[in-house]
Design a protein around this motif. Structure first.
Motif, PDB file in Angstrom:
ATOM      1  N   ARG A  16       0.804  -1.471   0.386  1.00 14.38           N
ATOM      2  CA  ARG A  16      -0.251  -0.254  -0.215  1.00 14.38           C
ATOM      3  C   ARG A  16       1.364   1.552   0.064  1.00 14.38           C
ATOM      4  O   ARG A  16       0.196   2.173  -0.558  1.00 14.38           O
ATOM      5  CB  ARG A  16      -0.589  -0.015   1.012  1.00 14.38           C
ATOM      6  CG  ARG A  16      -2.307  -1.296   0.934  1.00 14.38           C
ATOM      7  CD  ARG A  16      -2.855  -1.781   2.500  1.00 14.38           C
ATOM      8  NE  ARG A  16      -3.682  -1.946   2.308  1.00 14.38           N
ATOM      9  CZ  ARG A  16      -4.262  -2.719   3.407  1.00 14.38           C
ATOM     10  NH1 ARG A  16      -3.888  -2.608   4.584  1.00 14.38           N
ATOM     11  NH2 ARG A  16      -4.884  -3.715   3.459  1.00 14.38           N
ATOM     12  N   LEU A  17       2.096   1.089   0.582  1.00 13.76           N
ATOM     13  CA  LEU A  17       2.968   2.670   1.305  1.00 13.76           C
ATOM     14  C   LEU A  17       3.457   2.726  -0.745  1.00 13.76           C
ATOM     15  O   LEU A  17       3.299   3.929  -1.182  1.00 13.76           O
ATOM     16  CB  LEU A  17       4.454   1.923   1.937  1.00 13.76           C
ATOM     17  CG  LEU A  17       3.729   2.589   3.296  1.00 13.76           C
ATOM     18  CD1 LEU A  17       4.980   2.467   4.324  1.00 13.76           C
ATOM     19  CD2 LEU A  17       3.823   3.945   3.376  1.00 13.76           C
ATOM     20  N   MET A  18       3.891   1.582  -1.178  1.00 13.48           N
ATOM     21  CA  MET A  18       4.286   1.991  -2.536  1.00 13.48           C
ATOM     22  C   MET A  18       3.730   2.336  -3.643  1.00 13.48           C
ATOM     23  O   MET A  18       3.560   2.983  -4.321  1.00 13.48           O
ATOM     24  CB  MET A  18       4.835   0.408  -3.062  1.00 13.48           C
ATOM     25  CG  MET A  18       6.222  -0.421  -2.407  1.00 13.48           C
ATOM     26  SD  MET A  18       6.422  -2.409  -2.549  1.00 13.48           S
ATOM     27  CE  MET A  18       7.281  -1.858  -4.347  1.00 13.48           C
ATOM     28  N   ALA A  19       2.274   1.473  -3.449  1.00 14.09           N
ATOM     29  CA  ALA A  19       1.173   2.959  -4.123  1.00 14.09           C
ATOM     30  C   ALA A  19       1.078   4.099  -3.633  1.00 14.09           C
ATOM     31  O   ALA A  19       0.689   4.974  -4.684  1.00 14.09           O
ATOM     32  CB  ALA A  19      -0.331   1.931  -4.004  1.00 14.09           C
ATOM     33  N   VAL A  23       1.816   8.921  -5.194  1.00 13.85           N
ATOM     34  CA  VAL A  23       1.014   9.831  -5.146  1.00 13.85           C
ATOM     35  C   VAL A  23       0.893  10.803  -4.241  1.00 13.85           C
ATOM     36  O   VAL A  23       0.582  12.763  -4.922  1.00 13.85           O
ATOM     37  CB  VAL A  23      -0.563   9.042  -4.503  1.00 13.85           C
ATOM     38  CG1 VAL A  23      -0.981   9.808  -4.485  1.00 13.85           C
ATOM     39  CG2 VAL A  23      -0.381   7.655  -5.747  1.00 13.85           C
ATOM     40  N   ALA A  24       1.699  10.557  -2.873  1.00 14.16           N
ATOM     41  CA  ALA A  24       1.738  11.671  -1.927  1.00 14.16           C
ATOM     42  C   ALA A  24       2.882  12.842  -2.299  1.00 14.16           C
ATOM     43  O   ALA A  24       2.712  13.737  -2.357  1.00 14.16           O
ATOM     44  CB  ALA A  24       1.929  11.023  -0.447  1.00 14.16           C
ATOM     45  N   ALA A  28       2.361  16.555  -2.790  1.00 17.10           N
ATOM     46  CA  ALA A  28       3.673  17.713  -2.135  1.00 17.10           C
ATOM     47  C   ALA A  28       3.892  18.836  -3.037  1.00 17.10           C
ATOM     48  O   ALA A  28       4.364  19.428  -2.647  1.00 17.10           O
ATOM     49  CB  ALA A  28       4.487  17.037  -1.302  1.00 17.10           C
ATOM     50  N   LEU A  29       4.498  17.899  -4.334  1.00 17.18           N
ATOM     51  CA  LEU A  29       4.893  18.924  -4.900  1.00 17.18           C
ATOM     52  C   LEU A  29       3.904  19.787  -6.065  1.00 17.18           C
ATOM     53  O   LEU A  29       4.127  20.920  -6.976  1.00 17.18           O
ATOM     54  CB  LEU A  29       5.708  17.661  -6.623  1.00 17.18           C
ATOM     55  CG  LEU A  29       6.735  17.423  -5.140  1.00 17.18           C
ATOM     56  CD1 LEU A  29       7.316  17.131  -6.583  1.00 17.18           C
ATOM     57  CD2 LEU A  29       8.067  18.142  -5.137  1.00 17.18           C
ATOM     58  N   GLN A  30       2.641  20.046  -5.033  1.00 14.37           N
ATOM     59  CA  GLN A  30       1.659  21.031  -6.710  1.00 14.37           C
ATOM     60  C   GLN A  30       2.161  22.555  -6.152  1.00 14.37           C
ATOM     61  O   GLN A  30       2.493  22.914  -5.627  1.00 14.37           O
ATOM     62  CB  GLN A  30       0.063  20.565  -5.613  1.00 14.37           C
ATOM     63  CG  GLN A  30      -0.580  19.315  -6.189  1.00 14.37           C
ATOM     64  CD  GLN A  30      -0.577  19.513  -8.161  1.00 14.37           C
ATOM     65  OE1 GLN A  30      -0.913  19.890  -8.862  1.00 14.37           O
ATOM     66  NE2 GLN A  30       0.180  17.811  -8.052  1.00 14.37           N
ATOM     67  N   ALA A 219       3.048  14.880   5.445  1.00 15.50           N
ATOM     68  CA  ALA A 219       1.568  15.864   5.805  1.00 15.50           C
ATOM     69  C   ALA A 219       0.686  14.634   4.978  1.00 15.50           C
ATOM     70  O   ALA A 219      -0.080  13.945   5.065  1.00 15.50           O
ATOM     71  CB  ALA A 219       1.439  16.778   5.557  1.00 15.50           C
ATOM     72  N   GLU A 220       1.289  14.840   3.873  1.00 15.50           N
ATOM     73  CA  GLU A 220       0.458  13.926   2.146  1.00 15.50           C
ATOM     74  C   GLU A 220       0.258  12.829   3.151  1.00 15.50           C
ATOM     75  O   GLU A 220      -0.935  11.606   2.862  1.00 15.50           O
ATOM     76  CB  GLU A 220       0.920  13.925   1.253  1.00 15.50           C
ATOM     77  CG  GLU A 220       1.193  15.806   0.883  1.00 15.50           C
ATOM     78  CD  GLU A 220      -0.815  16.312   0.265  1.00 15.50           C
ATOM     79  OE1 GLU A 220      -1.526  15.587   0.077  1.00 15.50           O
ATOM     80  OE2 GLU A 220      -0.176  17.673   0.172  1.00 15.50           O
ATOM     81  N   LEU A 221       1.401  11.910   3.611  1.00 15.61           N
ATOM     82  CA  LEU A 221       1.112  10.600   3.879  1.00 15.61           C
ATOM     83  C   LEU A 221       0.353  10.422   4.966  1.00 15.61           C
ATOM     84  O   LEU A 221      -0.463   9.726   4.869  1.00 15.61           O
ATOM     85  CB  LEU A 221       2.962   9.668   4.133  1.00 15.61           C
ATOM     86  CG  LEU A 221       2.925   9.614   3.158  1.00 15.61           C
ATOM     87  CD1 LEU A 221       4.505   9.477   3.757  1.00 15.61           C
ATOM     88  CD2 LEU A 221       2.648   8.733   2.158  1.00 15.61           C
TER      89      LEU A 221
END
Lengths: 228, 197
Positions: A16-19, A23-24, A28-30, A219-221
């Protein structure tokens, strides 16, 4: 004795973390999450570097900041607000010559001519004390636009270059126009200062991203923790 | 060198940290010899210190200028901890419970080191390079930075001032000053006094 293993759960969690991590990381780079911080830091750095006389240019630099996505990462960009120094008169004369002395715009050549005509209009509109055109009897009864149009014709038309009277008029006008052109381009920072300011902001942004990205990623995670 | 400025405080995080930097740097960049860790007799230049947007005095007349810019942390974490006697005294609260929250912020500081080419010192580039090198040596020395640590500025991680600015061999002769940038990560810790006895 019974030995229980939670390895299946660990593997599930890892999968799940690998997925989730990519994404996070992307979230975070938006750019929207960085643009205000980037502008604030750039402003602080530039006001720190600027002398009192240079401080007027700081807002111009801040306006140049753009953020975006770059190859899946974050792009922070700030460029000089000053256009390159150019010979506007020379370029306009060359463009006019290339249009075979036609008054109609010719696409590619139209821009430098229009730019020159705008400059002349500005020169006419500016007061003499501020470097604008000195008014004389020949200007009486003419609007600023009419005067500017006539001067543009004298300066750009190849026909004027062929006549003695035209060349003389052009010779008289050229130094005044060039002086006005220079005064408009003088209100800028030296290229080395521009380079230094840009590099200092780049150094600041580098530090900002290095220090803040891990916290933003965390924070995203954390925001998706319930889904893991 | 003990610092007399107040410790890092949540009441004024930026101001308290910069006040500590001011006192700490002023204690070294005074034109005198200092001990750096266990090394004695290190000659430091005199520097004009400025913080955030405060401009350096102009013209600089050969002075070395160090401007400190605070890169604020994006988040601050808290955890429960036991206060030290020094923290209780500094808080000003009479007999607070020892168990309080402690805040941790990962921030960093930018040091902009400048000198004027036209000043009394003819080699501003060397002046800036030497000043930046000494600042880096000072920040990476944990014994020298212990006074900052005692006041809440921990884990200083300076990066070598390696950026090439005009004067480092690149054309830039119309610039009247030289600059190097040194970035330094830091962890700020301070107590959050919120619990009644």
């Amino acid at each position: 004795m019974t030995i229980n293993s939670n390895i299946a759960g660990v593997i599930r969690q890892t999968e799940r973390l690998m997925a989730r991590i990519p994404v996070a990381a992307t979230a975070a780079l938006q750019p929207v999450k960085w643009e205000v911080e980037a502008a604030n830091l750039a402003q602080t750095i530039l006001y720190t570097l600027a002398t009192p006389a240079e401080a007027q240019f700081v807002p111009l630099f801040i306006k140049q900041i753009t953020t975006g996505v770059f190859e899946g990462g974050l792009s922070l960009k700030m460029q000089t607000p000053f256009a390159p120094l150019r010979n506007i008169l020379g370029q306009a004369q060359a463009a006019k010559g290339a249009t075979s002395n036609k008054d109609l715009g010719m696409g590619l050549f139209d821009l430098p001519i229009r730019e020159f005509e705008d400059l002349i209009l500005k020169w006419v509109e500016t007061s003499e004390e501020e470097g604008g055109k000195r008014r004389d009897a020949r200007d009486t009864g003419k609007s600023d636009e009419q005067i500017a149009h006539l001067i543009s014709h004298i300066m750009l038309s190849p026909d004027m270059d062929r006549s003695k009277k035209g060349r003389k008029a052009r010779e008289k006008l050229t130094p005044h126009i060039e002086e006005f052109l220079k005064s408009g381009q003088a209100n800028r920072l030296p290229p080395a200062t521009v380079s230094l300011w840009l590099q200092a902001v780049l150094a600041g942004w580098r530090e900002m991203v290095l220090r803040r990205y891990p916290a933003k990623l965390k924070a995203e995670l954390a925001a998706t923790k319930g889904e893991l | 060198m003990a610092l007399i400025s107040s410790p890092v405080s949540g009441l004024n995080l930026e101001g308290s940290a910069l006040a500590l930097w001011n006192e700490f740097l002023a204690g070294y960049f005074d034109g005198l010899e200092h001990t750096l860790g266990l090394m004695t007799g290190i000659q430091f230049p005199q520097a004009v210190l400025r913080f955030q947007e405060a401009p350096l005095p102009q013209p600089m007349e050969g002075d070395l200028g160090i401007s400190v810019v605070w890169v604020a942390p994006s988040s601050i974490c808290t955890h429960w901890d036991t206060l030290t006697a020094a923290e209780i005294t500094a808080s000003g609260v009479v007999n607070p419970p020892l168990r309080q929250q402690r805040a941790t912020a990962h921030g960093s500081f930018l040091f902009l080191i400048r000198a004027n080419e036209a000043g009394a010192n003819a080699n501003a580039q060397k002046q800036v390079a030497d000043g930046a090198a000494l600042l880096y040596a000072l920040l990476e020395n944990s014994l020298a930075t212990e006074p900052l640590s005692q006041k809440g500025i921990h884990k200083l991680r300076p990066r070598p001032p390696r950026l090439a600015f005009p004067g480092d061999g690149s054309p830039g002769t119309d610039l009247n000053y030289r600059l190097r940038v040194l970035a330094c990560g830091a962890v700020l810790r301070y107590p959050v006094i919120s619990q009644n006895s």
